[in-house]
Design a protein around this motif. Structure first.
Motif, mmCIF file in Angstrom:
data_model
loop_
_atom_site.group_PDB
_atom_site.id
_atom_site.type_symbol
_atom_site.label_atom_id
_atom_site.label_comp_id
_atom_site.label_asym_id
_atom_site.label_seq_id
_atom_site.Cartn_x
_atom_site.Cartn_y
_atom_site.Cartn_z
ATOM 1 N N ASN A 93 0.815 -1.208 0.000
ATOM 2 C CA ASN A 93 0.000 0.000 0.000
ATOM 3 C C ASN A 93 0.848 1.256 0.000
ATOM 4 O OD1 ASN A 93 -2.339 1.381 -0.190
ATOM 5 N ND2 ASN A 93 -3.382 0.224 1.377
ATOM 6 N N LEU A 94 0.863 1.983 1.100
ATOM 7 C CA LEU A 94 1.594 3.239 1.097
ATOM 8 C C LEU A 94 3.068 3.000 1.402
ATOM 9 C CD1 LEU A 94 -0.972 5.387 3.074
ATOM 10 C CD2 LEU A 94 -0.804 5.005 0.606
ATOM 11 N N VAL A 95 3.910 3.864 0.878
ATOM 12 C CA VAL A 95 5.332 3.800 1.177
ATOM 13 C C VAL A 95 5.577 4.566 2.473
ATOM 14 C CG1 VAL A 95 7.642 4.373 0.376
ATOM 15 C CG2 VAL A 95 5.880 3.689 -1.267
ATOM 16 N N PRO A 96 6.087 3.873 3.515
ATOM 17 C CA PRO A 96 6.158 4.484 4.845
ATOM 18 C C PRO A 96 7.054 5.718 4.916
ATOM 19 C CG PRO A 96 7.144 2.277 4.845
ATOM 20 C CD PRO A 96 6.528 2.476 3.503
ATOM 21 N N THR A 97 8.079 5.784 4.072
ATOM 22 C CA THR A 97 9.011 6.907 4.154
ATOM 23 C C THR A 97 8.515 8.145 3.410
ATOM 24 O OG1 THR A 97 10.160 5.982 2.256
ATOM 25 C CG2 THR A 97 11.067 5.459 4.429
ATOM 26 N N LEU A 98 7.417 8.002 2.668
ATOM 27 C CA LEU A 98 6.905 9.134 1.886
ATOM 28 C C LEU A 98 5.715 9.794 2.584
ATOM 29 C CD1 LEU A 98 6.933 7.673 -1.756
ATOM 30 C CD2 LEU A 98 8.733 8.948 -0.571
ATOM 31 N N THR A 99 5.557 11.091 2.360
ATOM 32 C CA THR A 99 4.398 11.805 2.896
ATOM 33 C C THR A 99 3.149 11.416 2.107
ATOM 34 O OG1 THR A 99 4.609 13.639 1.367
ATOM 35 C CG2 THR A 99 5.856 13.804 3.434
ATOM 36 N N ALA A 100 2.002 11.875 2.618
ATOM 37 C CA ALA A 100 0.739 11.608 1.927
ATOM 38 C C ALA A 100 0.806 12.121 0.489
ATOM 39 C CB ALA A 100 -0.415 12.266 2.687
ATOM 40 N N SER A 101 1.262 13.364 0.320
ATOM 41 C CA SER A 101 1.385 13.945 -1.022
ATOM 42 C C SER A 101 2.262 13.103 -1.931
ATOM 43 C CB SER A 101 2.063 15.320 -0.956
ATOM 44 O OG SER A 101 1.147 16.278 -0.629
ATOM 45 N N VAL A 120 -2.480 16.650 -7.155
ATOM 46 C CA VAL A 120 -2.260 15.916 -5.914
ATOM 47 C C VAL A 120 -2.983 16.611 -4.765
ATOM 48 C CG1 VAL A 120 -0.502 15.273 -4.219
ATOM 49 C CG2 VAL A 120 -0.090 14.870 -6.657
ATOM 50 N N ARG A 121 -2.825 17.922 -4.717
ATOM 51 C CA ARG A 121 -3.438 18.693 -3.654
ATOM 52 C C ARG A 121 -4.967 18.619 -3.718
ATOM 53 N NH1 ARG A 121 -1.316 24.047 -1.485
ATOM 54 N NH2 ARG A 121 -2.870 24.455 0.116
ATOM 55 N N GLU A 122 -5.483 18.763 -4.934
ATOM 56 C CA GLU A 122 -6.938 18.720 -5.094
ATOM 57 C C GLU A 122 -7.502 17.359 -4.712
ATOM 58 O OE1 GLU A 122 -6.936 21.930 -8.752
ATOM 59 O OE2 GLU A 122 -7.541 19.849 -9.159
ATOM 60 N N THR A 123 -6.767 16.321 -5.083
ATOM 61 C CA THR A 123 -7.260 14.977 -4.791
ATOM 62 C C THR A 123 -7.253 14.731 -3.277
ATOM 63 O OG1 THR A 123 -6.158 14.376 -6.837
ATOM 64 C CG2 THR A 123 -7.121 12.612 -5.600
ATOM 65 N N LEU A 124 -6.175 15.163 -2.616
ATOM 66 C CA LEU A 124 -6.139 15.000 -1.157
ATOM 67 C C LEU A 124 -7.263 15.804 -0.503
ATOM 68 C CD1 LEU A 124 -2.304 14.946 -0.436
ATOM 69 C CD2 LEU A 124 -3.958 13.165 0.153
ATOM 70 N N GLU A 125 -7.565 16.961 -1.079
ATOM 71 C CA GLU A 125 -8.674 17.775 -0.574
ATOM 72 C C GLU A 125 -9.994 17.024 -0.704
ATOM 73 O OE1 GLU A 125 -7.575 22.104 -1.600
ATOM 74 O OE2 GLU A 125 -9.586 21.742 -2.414
ATOM 75 N N VAL A 127 -10.578 13.932 -0.597
ATOM 76 C CA VAL A 127 -10.770 12.863 0.390
ATOM 77 C C VAL A 127 -10.642 13.401 1.819
ATOM 78 C CG1 VAL A 127 -9.976 11.083 -1.210
ATOM 79 C CG2 VAL A 127 -8.340 12.106 0.396
ATOM 80 N N GLY A 128 -10.607 14.732 1.942
ATOM 81 C CA GLY A 128 -10.613 15.351 3.267
ATOM 82 C C GLY A 128 -9.277 15.290 3.990
ATOM 83 N N LEU A 129 -8.177 15.208 3.228
ATOM 84 C CA LEU A 129 -6.865 15.064 3.864
ATOM 85 C C LEU A 129 -5.903 16.193 3.518
ATOM 86 C CD1 LEU A 129 -6.068 11.246 3.601
ATOM 87 C CD2 LEU A 129 -6.656 12.553 5.637
ATOM 88 N N ASP A 130 -6.447 17.322 3.070
ATOM 89 C CA ASP A 130 -5.590 18.434 2.690
ATOM 90 C C ASP A 130 -4.616 18.811 3.812
ATOM 91 O OD1 ASP A 130 -4.722 20.319 0.872
ATOM 92 O OD2 ASP A 130 -5.944 21.886 1.801
ATOM 93 N N GLU A 131 -5.121 18.817 5.041
ATOM 94 C CA GLU A 131 -4.294 19.205 6.195
ATOM 95 C C GLU A 131 -3.208 18.182 6.507
ATOM 96 O OE1 GLU A 131 -6.578 21.716 8.849
ATOM 97 O OE2 GLU A 131 -6.109 22.346 6.790
ATOM 98 N N ARG A 132 -3.372 16.993 6.013
ATOM 99 C CA ARG A 132 -2.456 15.894 6.363
ATOM 100 C C ARG A 132 -1.475 15.597 5.237
ATOM 101 N NH1 ARG A 132 -1.410 14.132 10.674
ATOM 102 N NH2 ARG A 132 -2.110 11.974 10.770
ATOM 103 N N ARG A 133 -1.347 16.505 4.287
ATOM 104 C CA ARG A 133 -0.563 16.155 3.096
ATOM 105 C C ARG A 133 0.915 15.911 3.378
ATOM 106 N NH1 ARG A 133 -2.213 21.380 2.386
ATOM 107 N NH2 ARG A 133 -0.561 22.933 2.361
ATOM 108 N N ASP A 134 1.436 16.471 4.477
ATOM 109 C CA ASP A 134 2.848 16.241 4.804
ATOM 110 C C ASP A 134 3.053 15.135 5.840
ATOM 111 O OD1 ASP A 134 3.760 18.189 3.007
ATOM 112 O OD2 ASP A 134 3.286 19.771 4.463
ATOM 113 N N ALA A 135 1.967 14.510 6.240
ATOM 114 C CA ALA A 135 2.071 13.435 7.240
ATOM 115 C C ALA A 135 2.533 12.141 6.579
ATOM 116 C CB ALA A 135 0.714 13.217 7.898
ATOM 117 N N ARG A 136 3.247 11.336 7.376
ATOM 118 C CA ARG A 136 3.654 10.019 6.878
ATOM 119 C C ARG A 136 2.694 8.949 7.408
ATOM 120 N NH1 ARG A 136 8.604 11.397 4.604
ATOM 121 N NH2 ARG A 136 9.266 13.316 5.622
#
Ligand code: ADP
Ligand code: MG
Length: 240
Positions: A93-101, A120-125, A127-136
């Protein structure tokens, strides 16, 4: 766009060969969203891995988007997965070392291209994750990770989408949003989706539902309602 004919899959367990899939044949056509259901351990994930070229079928033929997977090298399969297939899997699934973006951007980076500006930003928005785009991933809940994986396939627009329990970690409302987004991908020209789910309400949104038991497809329902799906599942579950 997905075709399987007589697919068998065995694993070596100790000295024994244990056969998990006993000759699966199925088809998923362009613009179709098809659900796979069945009791735990019936081989749903194994089937997805074989159809996506993540595992080799022991016997039988798998054709994805016109390509027969047999005889393709690891590198060829990896290239195909990167460019044409999308995944929402519990593992892979997700790559652990990469941020959400960065995780959303990943299919583009792997293909050596860049996503369209702001996608990328619009898509994260969405799904309601705009604020979390730099989270791992390690700092995200299971549901958030699932939404990042959704954002990734939304941005990628894969030809063939494989999803294994894509709504498993989500509440009903977010599950509905995810399902609607998967439907939009699957129902687009040149695209389709195969979705493993336990949820009769998810299956009821699919065009067809395939039921797996002990590594065999035993039933198929077209455009069923949730009650018909639930009844069929109960009939297939040992001890129910
Ligand atoms: P499901 O997704 O329907 O719950 P799985 O496809 O994960 O089922 O597993 C089906 C069966 O295959 C299970 O009995 C599981 O223990 C077995 N299995 C899955 N992967 C392996 C493996 N790598 N080696 C041996 N057995 C496996
Ligand atoms: Mg599974």
């Amino acid at each position: 766009m997905i075709g399987a004919a007589g697919v068998h899959k065995s694993y070596e367990v100790g000295r024994d060969q244990v056969e998990i899939l006993h000759g699966i044949s199925l088809e998923v056509r362009e613009t179709e969203m098809v659900a796979v259901m069945g009791p735990s351990g019936s081989g749903k994930s194994t089937l997805m891995y074989c159809l996506a070229g993540l595992e080799d079928a022991t016997q039988g033929q798998v054709v994805v988007n016109g390509v027969d997977l047999a005889g393709r090298s690891r590198a060829e399969l990896a290239k195909m997965r990167r460019s044409e297939l999308g995944f929402m899997f519990q593992s892979y699934n997700l790559v652990p070392t990469l941020t959400a973006s960065e995780n959303v951007e990943l299919p583009y980076l792997l293909a050596g291209t860049k996503p369209p500006k702001d996608l990328v930003r619009e898509t994260l928005e969405q799904v309601g994750l705009d604020e979390r785009r730099d989270a791992r991933p390690s700092s995200m809940s299971g549901g958030e990770q699932q939404r990042v994986a959704l954002a990734r396939v939304m941005a990628q627009q894969p030809k063939v989408l494989f999803a294994d329990e894509p709504t498993g970690a989500l509440d009903t409302r977010m599950g509905g949003i995810v399902l609607e987004a998967l439907g939009r991908i699957a129902h687009s020209p040149g695209q389709c989706a195969l979705i493993v789910t336990h949820d009769p309400n998810v299956a009821a949104e699919c065009d067809r539902v395939l039921f797996l038991r002990d590594g065999r497809l035993v039933q198929e329902l077209t455009r069923p309602d949730a009650a018909a799906v639930a009844a069929q599942l109960t009939a297939l579950t040992p001890g129910a």
